[in-house]
Design a protein around this motif. Structure first.
Motif, short mmCIF file in Angstrom:
data_model
loop_
_atom_site.label_atom_id
_atom_site.label_comp_id
_atom_site.label_asym_id
_atom_site.label_seq_id
_atom_site.Cartn_x
_atom_site.Cartn_y
_atom_site.Cartn_z
N LEU A 123 0.84 -1.20 0.00
CA LEU A 123 0.00 0.00 0.00
C LEU A 123 0.87 1.25 0.00
N LEU A 124 0.58 2.16 -0.93
CA LEU A 124 1.26 3.45 -1.01
C LEU A 124 0.23 4.55 -0.85
N THR A 125 0.55 5.56 -0.06
CA THR A 125 -0.36 6.69 0.12
C THR A 125 0.25 7.99 -0.39
N SER A 126 1.31 7.88 -1.18
CA SER A 126 1.95 9.05 -1.78
C SER A 126 1.90 8.92 -3.30
N GLN A 127 1.29 9.89 -3.95
CA GLN A 127 1.21 9.85 -5.40
C GLN A 127 2.59 9.95 -6.04
N ARG A 128 3.45 10.76 -5.46
CA ARG A 128 4.80 10.90 -6.01
C ARG A 128 5.55 9.58 -5.94
N VAL A 158 -3.92 13.84 -6.71
CA VAL A 158 -4.91 13.10 -5.93
C VAL A 158 -4.66 13.44 -4.47
N SER A 159 -5.66 13.96 -3.81
CA SER A 159 -5.46 14.48 -2.45
C SER A 159 -5.19 13.39 -1.43
N PHE A 160 -5.98 12.33 -1.44
CA PHE A 160 -5.87 11.30 -0.41
C PHE A 160 -5.83 9.91 -1.06
N PRO A 161 -4.71 9.61 -1.76
CA PRO A 161 -4.65 8.39 -2.57
C PRO A 161 -4.42 7.14 -1.72
N LEU A 162 -4.83 6.01 -2.29
CA LEU A 162 -4.57 4.68 -1.74
C LEU A 162 -4.20 3.79 -2.92
N PHE A 163 -2.91 3.62 -3.16
CA PHE A 163 -2.43 2.83 -4.29
C PHE A 163 -2.02 1.44 -3.80
N LEU A 164 -2.61 0.41 -4.37
CA LEU A 164 -2.26 -0.96 -4.05
C LEU A 164 -1.42 -1.53 -5.19
N GLN A 165 -0.16 -1.79 -4.90
CA GLN A 165 0.78 -2.28 -5.91
C GLN A 165 1.10 -3.75 -5.66
N HIS A 166 1.17 -4.52 -6.73
CA HIS A 166 1.48 -5.96 -6.65
C HIS A 166 2.50 -6.29 -7.72
N PRO A 167 3.49 -7.14 -7.43
CA PRO A 167 4.52 -7.41 -8.44
C PRO A 167 4.01 -8.16 -9.66
N PHE A 168 2.87 -8.88 -9.52
CA PHE A 168 2.38 -9.68 -10.64
C PHE A 168 0.91 -9.41 -10.98
N ARG A 169 0.35 -8.34 -10.45
CA ARG A 169 -1.06 -8.07 -10.69
C ARG A 169 -1.26 -6.61 -11.07
N GLN A 170 -2.42 -6.33 -11.64
CA GLN A 170 -2.73 -4.95 -11.99
C GLN A 170 -2.84 -4.11 -10.72
N HIS A 171 -2.34 -2.91 -10.80
CA HIS A 171 -2.41 -2.01 -9.64
C HIS A 171 -3.85 -1.52 -9.45
N CYS A 173 -5.96 1.63 -7.92
CA CYS A 173 -5.82 3.04 -7.55
C CYS A 173 -7.13 3.56 -6.98
N PHE A 174 -7.11 3.91 -5.69
CA PHE A 174 -8.28 4.46 -5.02
C PHE A 174 -7.94 5.83 -4.46
N SER A 175 -8.98 6.55 -4.11
CA SER A 175 -8.81 7.86 -3.47
C SER A 175 -9.94 8.06 -2.47
N ALA A 176 -9.57 8.54 -1.27
CA ALA A 176 -10.56 8.82 -0.23
C ALA A 176 -10.95 10.29 -0.28
N ALA A 177 -12.06 10.61 0.37
CA ALA A 177 -12.56 11.99 0.33
C ALA A 177 -11.87 12.87 1.36
N THR A 178 -11.42 12.29 2.46
CA THR A 178 -10.80 13.07 3.54
C THR A 178 -9.56 12.36 4.04
#
Length: 627
Positions: A123-128, A158-171, A173-178
């Motif tokens: 899980l990544l919460t930084s867009q950069r 994206v203000s409040f991102p939630l990126f789920l990265q996997h080495p063998f699966r499609q990423h 990309c979600f974003s929360a409101a707050t």
């Protein structure tokens, strides 16, 4: 993002993947069968060996979810072409994530738009940070501005991102409101990732232990000795990860040049293709293991019947061969240990000890704070109902993600230092190690925290050093094993193999050194190891019951209870029990059948986690009239 594979997996590609899975299973299952036999022998010998002193009675309850269900609205980057769309997301108690078009669709039992098990995700919460990861996936396209479709969707902040990265699966990309919603989802998703990843390591079944050993041996036969995170997940997910790692270089070489687009669009397209390959491999591995299940069940039953009557003879034969092997490899083994392991062992042991001690200390602090809070509230309202409600909250603490985050962070802080120390030995399983320390903070220890800490250190010490030592001895010692085959075959049981005894000899020597270092560090006299009784691996604590879904009875008597908690004489807990209108015997004799049952088992400075059985419980006391 706009680039996609020039074509999806065609019939020929799917057939090729099925062939690869069949080959993997054909080579892996014989190793698995052998390890099933060895695991049954180990289990029976442990049952017949010295037992730890009896402690508090443990009773199993129905299996409770290890993750609290979490749900709420998010936006997701999806579709073709992809765009940000509102969804309603649900994290199930088993660590599976689902998303629906809207809340009503979920509440009415409609079909979800998509779902995934969280195994292997990061899980990544930084867009950069996420954009840097995309760039690293396809570095050849950096600076390429001629892609067919723009990367504008990635560039929009994206203000409040939630990126789920996997080495063998499609990423994903979600974003929360707050920020608050992002924080809540971050804790929930991290808990689900850990739950799904450690499902095999937490299992007490001999078959789970056999499967993990078989994966390690299979990979060693392929020339891969270093430990890593490939064993995170279910059995089918583990075999899928093994095959994906084997196939990834060829897949990149064959596929990447044909992807349209450029830059991050091409990297995104690469993850979509990987996802299709992963799904095909996972389906094949699942089908193969399901087909093997009846044979496995029959084999386990047969092994139990054949090994138990001859266990003494098998163990004597094993000891004779081990003695001869030990003599034969002593020179090269001692040389390798003194030269490679001994210089680093003290620092590794001390760092492992600090990792688990800080996590346990954080649990201890949380419990002490909870007792003070309980004391304060009962002073305000000293009733039996209030007491039951407040102590029930102790049982909820392991499931309180925000509260336990303090303990989990302590394990994360050791990642960098441990990684540096272990990397020279080919150990790349830092995520697994951190998960193990975090599980330890959540588990209830059967005895004292010191015992659990030693088991943790010994298990992970073996994971770091054993594959390395085996690889060092491979050229000189492995070639001498055939001369012992006759003695092993004479035993007439597949539970004994020359390779297995050889590894046990090396494991025993390593454990002896780890124990010696622990004695120096802890000043303990009770750190012991026997080759047959202490073959620990992470999470599978020999002689313990790390299943969180256990119920324990309290010790009788008020003083026994406070002694059991190891609280100071002036602790709030003593006042609570003294001031409570409930009699002491009533306090731990039981509660009404439909009321929440709290049962807390702690040891050595409040280091145990709490166990709770709520409405899911299948166990309770029948109340007496007095109760």
């Amino acid at each position: 993002m706009g680039g996609r594979p020039s074509s999806p997996l065609d019939k020929q590609q799917r057939q090729h993947l099925r062939g690869q899975v069949d080959t993997l299973l054909r080579n892996f299952l014989p190793c698995y069968r052998v390890q099933l036999a060895a695991s049954v022998l180990r289990q029976i010998s442990r049952e017949l060996g010295p037992q730890e002193p009896a402690r508090s009675q443990l009773l199993r309850s129905k299996k409770l979810p290890r993750v609290r269900e979490h749900r709420g609205p998010l936006t997701q980057l999806r579709g073709h072409p992809p765009r940000w769309q509102p969804i309603f997301c649900v994290l199930r108690g088993d660590g599976r994530l689902e998303w629906f078009s809207h809340k009503e669709e979920y509440e009415n039992g409609g079909h979800c738009l998509g779902s995934t098990a969280l195994t292997g995700y990061t899980l990544l919460t930084s867009q950069r940070e996420y954009l840097r990861l995309l760039d690293a996936l396809y570095p050849e396209s950096l600076g390429d501005h001629t892609q067919e479709e723009p990367d504008s969707l990635f560039e929009v902040p994206v203000s409040f991102p939630l990126f789920l990265q996997h080495p063998f699966r499609q990423h994903l990309c979600f974003s929360a409101a707050t920020r608050e919603a992002q924080h809540a989802w971050r804790l929930a998703l991290q808990g689900g990732i850990r739950l799904r990843g450690t499902v095999l390591q937490r299992s007490q079944a001999p078959a789970a232990r056999a499967f993990l050993d078989a994966v390690r041996l299979y990979r060693q036969h392929q020339g891969h000795f270093g430990d890593d995170d490939v064993t995170l997940g279910s059995d089918a997910e583990v075999l899928t990860a093994v095959l994906m790692r084997e196939q990834l270089p060829a897949l990149r070489a064959q596929t990447l040049p044909g992807l349209r687009g450029g830059g991050r669009a091409r990297a995104w397209a690469w993850t979509e293709l990987l996802d299709a390959v992963h799904a095909a491999v996972l389906a094949g591995a699942s089908a193969g293991l399901c087909a093997f299940q009846p044979e496995k069940d029959e084999l386990l039953a047969s092994l139990e019947k054949t090994i138990r009557p001859d266990v003494d003879q098998l163990l004597r034969q094993r000891a004779r061969v081990a003695g001869r092997l030990r003599t034969g490899i002593r020179g090269p083994l001692e040389s390798s240990l003194r030269r490679e392991v001994d210089p680093q062992l003290p620092r590794v042991v001390q760092t492992l000890l600090r990792t688990v001690e800080t996590s346990v200390e954080a649990v201890r602090t949380l419990l002490a704070q909870g007792m003070d809070r309980l004391s304060h509230r009962l002073r305000q309202s000293p009733s039996g109902t209030r007491l039951r409600r407040e102590v029930y909250s102790f049982g909820e603490m392991p499931w309180d993600l925000a509260l336990m985050q303090t303990c989990y962070r302590e394990a994360e802080r050791s990642r960098g230092r441990l990684g540096q120390l272990a990397a020279p030995f080919g150990f790349l399983g830092m995520q697994s190690l951190v998960f193990g320390a975090q599980d330890l903070a959540q588990q209830k220890f059967e005895s004292d925290s010191g015992l659990a800490q030693r088991r943790f250190i010994r298990g992970w010490g073996l994971c770091i050093f054993l594959p390395f030592v085996l690889s060092q001895l491979e050229p000189s010692c492995k070639k001498e094993l055939p001369e012992f085959e006759g003695d092993v075959l004479a035993a007439g049981s597949q539970a004994l193999t020359t390779e297995g005894i050889y590894e046990d000899v090396i494991r025993g020597c390593l454990l002896h050194r780890i124990d010696q270092e622990l004695k120096k560090t802890l000043g303990a006299n009770d750190v012991s190891c026997t080759l047959d009784g202490c073959l620990e691996v992470p999470w599978i604590l020999e002689g313990a019951a790390p299943n969180l879904n256990l119920v324990s009875s309290f010790l009788a008597g008020r003083q026994a209870f406070t002694d059991f908690l190891c609280l100071p004489a002036k602790s709030s807990a003593n006042w609570i029990l003294a001031a409570s209108p409930l009699s002491c015997s009533c306090f731990w004799s039981g509660f009404h059948r439909d009321s929440p049952v709290f049962l807390v088992q702690l040891a050595e400075g409040l280091s145990h986690s709490m166990e709770t059985v709520s409405s899911h419980s299948v166990w309770s006391f029948q109340p007496t009239p007095r109760q």
